[in-house]
Structures are given as structure tokens and as C-alpha cells.
Write a protein that holds these residues in place. Structure first.
Motif, PDB file in Angstrom:
ATOM      1  N   CYS A 135      46.778  22.952  53.851  1.00 30.20           N
ATOM      2  CA  CYS A 135      46.275  23.779  54.946  1.00 30.20           C
ATOM      3  C   CYS A 135      44.785  24.076  54.738  1.00 30.20           C
ATOM      4  O   CYS A 135      44.012  24.102  55.693  1.00 30.20           O
ATOM      5  CB  CYS A 135      47.084  25.068  55.021  1.00 30.20           C
ATOM      6  SG  CYS A 135      46.931  25.911  56.592  1.00 30.20           S
ATOM      7  N   ARG A 189      57.019  29.707  56.878  1.00 34.10           N
ATOM      8  CA  ARG A 189      56.836  31.096  56.466  1.00 34.10           C
ATOM      9  C   ARG A 189      57.511  32.084  57.405  1.00 34.10           C
ATOM     10  O   ARG A 189      57.599  33.265  57.101  1.00 34.10           O
ATOM     11  CB  ARG A 189      55.337  31.427  56.438  1.00 34.10           C
ATOM     12  CG  ARG A 189      54.734  31.333  55.099  1.00 34.10           C
ATOM     13  CD  ARG A 189      53.363  31.924  55.037  1.00 34.10           C
ATOM     14  NE  ARG A 189      53.021  32.697  56.235  1.00 34.10           N
ATOM     15  CZ  ARG A 189      51.797  32.939  56.643  1.00 34.10           C
ATOM     16  NH1 ARG A 189      50.798  32.471  55.982  1.00 34.10           N
ATOM     17  NH2 ARG A 189      51.572  33.646  57.720  1.00 34.10           N
ATOM     18  N   SER A 190      58.007  31.615  58.544  1.00 35.34           N
ATOM     19  CA  SER A 190      58.563  32.516  59.563  1.00 35.34           C
ATOM     20  C   SER A 190      59.772  33.281  59.015  1.00 35.34           C
ATOM     21  O   SER A 190      60.555  32.761  58.218  1.00 35.34           O
ATOM     22  CB  SER A 190      58.947  31.743  60.813  1.00 35.34           C
ATOM     23  OG  SER A 190      59.987  30.837  60.526  1.00 35.34           O
ATOM     24  N   TYR A 238      53.227  25.078  58.127  1.00 30.26           N
ATOM     25  CA  TYR A 238      53.146  26.175  57.164  1.00 30.26           C
ATOM     26  C   TYR A 238      53.631  27.479  57.804  1.00 30.26           C
ATOM     27  O   TYR A 238      54.416  28.221  57.211  1.00 30.26           O
ATOM     28  CB  TYR A 238      51.701  26.310  56.673  1.00 30.26           C
ATOM     29  CG  TYR A 238      51.502  27.397  55.641  1.00 30.26           C
ATOM     30  CD1 TYR A 238      51.913  27.208  54.332  1.00 30.26           C
ATOM     31  CD2 TYR A 238      50.885  28.599  55.981  1.00 30.26           C
ATOM     32  CE1 TYR A 238      51.729  28.195  53.376  1.00 30.26           C
ATOM     33  CE2 TYR A 238      50.696  29.595  55.035  1.00 30.26           C
ATOM     34  CZ  TYR A 238      51.111  29.380  53.735  1.00 30.26           C
ATOM     35  OH  TYR A 238      50.939  30.357  52.792  1.00 30.26           O
ATOM     36  N   ASP A 239      53.170  27.750  59.013  1.00 33.96           N
ATOM     37  CA  ASP A 239      53.600  28.957  59.729  1.00 33.96           C
ATOM     38  C   ASP A 239      55.101  28.942  60.005  1.00 33.96           C
ATOM     39  O   ASP A 239      55.765  29.971  59.907  1.00 33.96           O
ATOM     40  CB  ASP A 239      52.830  29.106  61.047  1.00 33.96           C
ATOM     41  CG  ASP A 239      51.365  29.446  60.819  1.00 33.96           C
ATOM     42  OD1 ASP A 239      51.032  29.920  59.710  1.00 33.96           O
ATOM     43  OD2 ASP A 239      50.558  29.217  61.750  1.00 33.96           O
ATOM     44  N   SER A 243      50.165  25.075  51.509  1.00 31.38           N
ATOM     45  CA  SER A 243      48.979  25.946  51.507  1.00 31.38           C
ATOM     46  C   SER A 243      47.760  25.176  51.005  1.00 31.38           C
ATOM     47  O   SER A 243      46.647  25.377  51.489  1.00 31.38           O
ATOM     48  CB  SER A 243      49.224  27.201  50.679  1.00 31.38           C
ATOM     49  OG  SER A 243      49.347  26.885  49.315  1.00 31.38           O
TER      50      SER A 243
END
Length: 195
Positions: free
Chosen positions: A17, A32-33, A28-29, A14
Motif C-alpha cells: 500500500c 481490515r473491515s 487492504y481496507d 500495508s
């Protein structure tokens, strides 16, 4: 565990990012999925389960089943007792389920191979020693006598059979010994009986 490491990685990502470093947003996505989070939770549960080293309640379920059938025979014969006796005596229950349980419980599923001899000549062809546990199922391969050498060889490996699934036996492989019995000079029919 893994979830804690993932949380720390997400905190680091983060920060990156916000600085807009290439590819960090996508990573990051991904981390986080929901599906990855669920997969990691499953992994942690499996690791926890394996750490407990589950042990069977008993080693001889088949013997206990025979004992129960005998006890049921001596008691009053209601419809439920007759049905239970029939189920306990069925070949699928005895041979498949209870035998499989006892084999796993006794850790009797790993075959032991004889040691390799120390005096193997160095100029000898490469030889593989394979062990296939058939458990009353067909091997899934055919054999033949080689026309020129007279050796017993694997003619073909049947797709989906035991030999095919194991990946250890191939068409053209020469059989030297089967179940400790040398096959040189034997007819293919004799070798099939040994298999």
C-alpha cells in the motif's frame, strides 16, 4: 488460525500500500473491515465447535420422557406436575422435538439405498435413483398416467413442497419403483398409497 493468516496478509498489504500498487489500498481496507473480522471470528468459533464433535447426552430422549411421565403419575399431583405431564405428553413435544432429537442422536437421518445392479444394459435410458425422506409431510408432487405410454409420471411439483425443496423430482419424470415396489401396471391411486 484464520485470524493469524489475515494479520500476516494485512502486514504484507500495508507494505504494498505504501508503494501505491493498483487496488492494494482497496484490498487492504476490505481485509481490515470490521464485518470481515467478525465473520472470520464466527468461522473460527464454528470450526472449533465442529472440532469438538459434540455428542448427545442420550440416544433415547423419547423413552426417557415416557418414563418421567409414568413417575410423575405416581407422585403427588400438584398443578405444576399436571402441567409438566401435559407438556411431556403433547404430540408436538413427543413427535416433533423428541423424535427429531433421537433421530439426530442415533444418526438415523441418512437413508440407505440398495446397490445398483451390475447387469445394466448400456443402451438403456438414464435412470436416477432418488431418496426423499418425508417424515409425515406430504411429498409436494402430483402424479398421473401418461396418455400414450401408460407410465406413471410426475404431473407437477408443488412450489415449496418437499419435492421442490429437494430439487430431485421434476414434472415429467417417470416413476419406475416407489419404496421398493415396482409401479408398472399400477393405477396412480395405488402409487399414492405406496408414497
Amino acid at each position: 488460525g484464520v485470524s493469524h493468516v489475515l494479520t500476516l496478509a494485512l502486514q504484507e498489504l500495508s507494505l504494498l500500500c505504501k508503494r501505491d500498487v493498483n487496488g492494494v489500498g482497496m484490498l487492504y481496507d476490505l481485509l481490515r473491515s470490521r464485518w470481515l473480522q467478525a465473520l472470520l471470528k464466527i468461522y473460527e468459533c464454528l470450526q472449533h465447535y465442529l472440532g469438538k464433535r459434540p455428542a448427545p447426552v442420550m440416544l433415547q430422549a423419547r423413552a426417557l420422557s415416557r418414563e418421567v411421565v409414568e413417575l410423575l403419575r405416581e407422585g403427588p399431583q400438584s398443578g405444576e406436575i399436571k402441567e409438566l405431564r401435559r407438556l411431556l405428553r403433547s404430540p408436538h413435544f413427543k413427535a416433533a422435538l423428541l423424535s427429531a432429537h433421537d433421530t439426530v442422536a442415533q444418526k438415523d437421518f441418512e437413508p440407505t439405498l440398495p446397490p445398483l445392479p451390475d447387469n445394466l444394459p448400456e443402451n438403456e435410458e438414464a435412470m436416477r435413483i432418488i431418496c426423499l425422506v418425508k417424515n409425515n409431510q406430504p411429498l409436494g408432487a402430483t402424479i398421473k398416467r401418461h396418455e400414450i405410454t401408460g407410465d406413471i409420471t410426475v404431473a407437477r411439483v408443488i412450489h415449496g413442497g418437499l419435492a421442490d425443496r429437494s430439487g430431485l423430482l421434476y414434472a415429467g419424470d417417470k416413476l419406475v419403483e416407489v419404496n421398493g415396489v415396482p409401479v408398472e401396471g399400477l393405477e396412480p391411486e395405488q402409487v399414492i398409497n405406496i408414497l
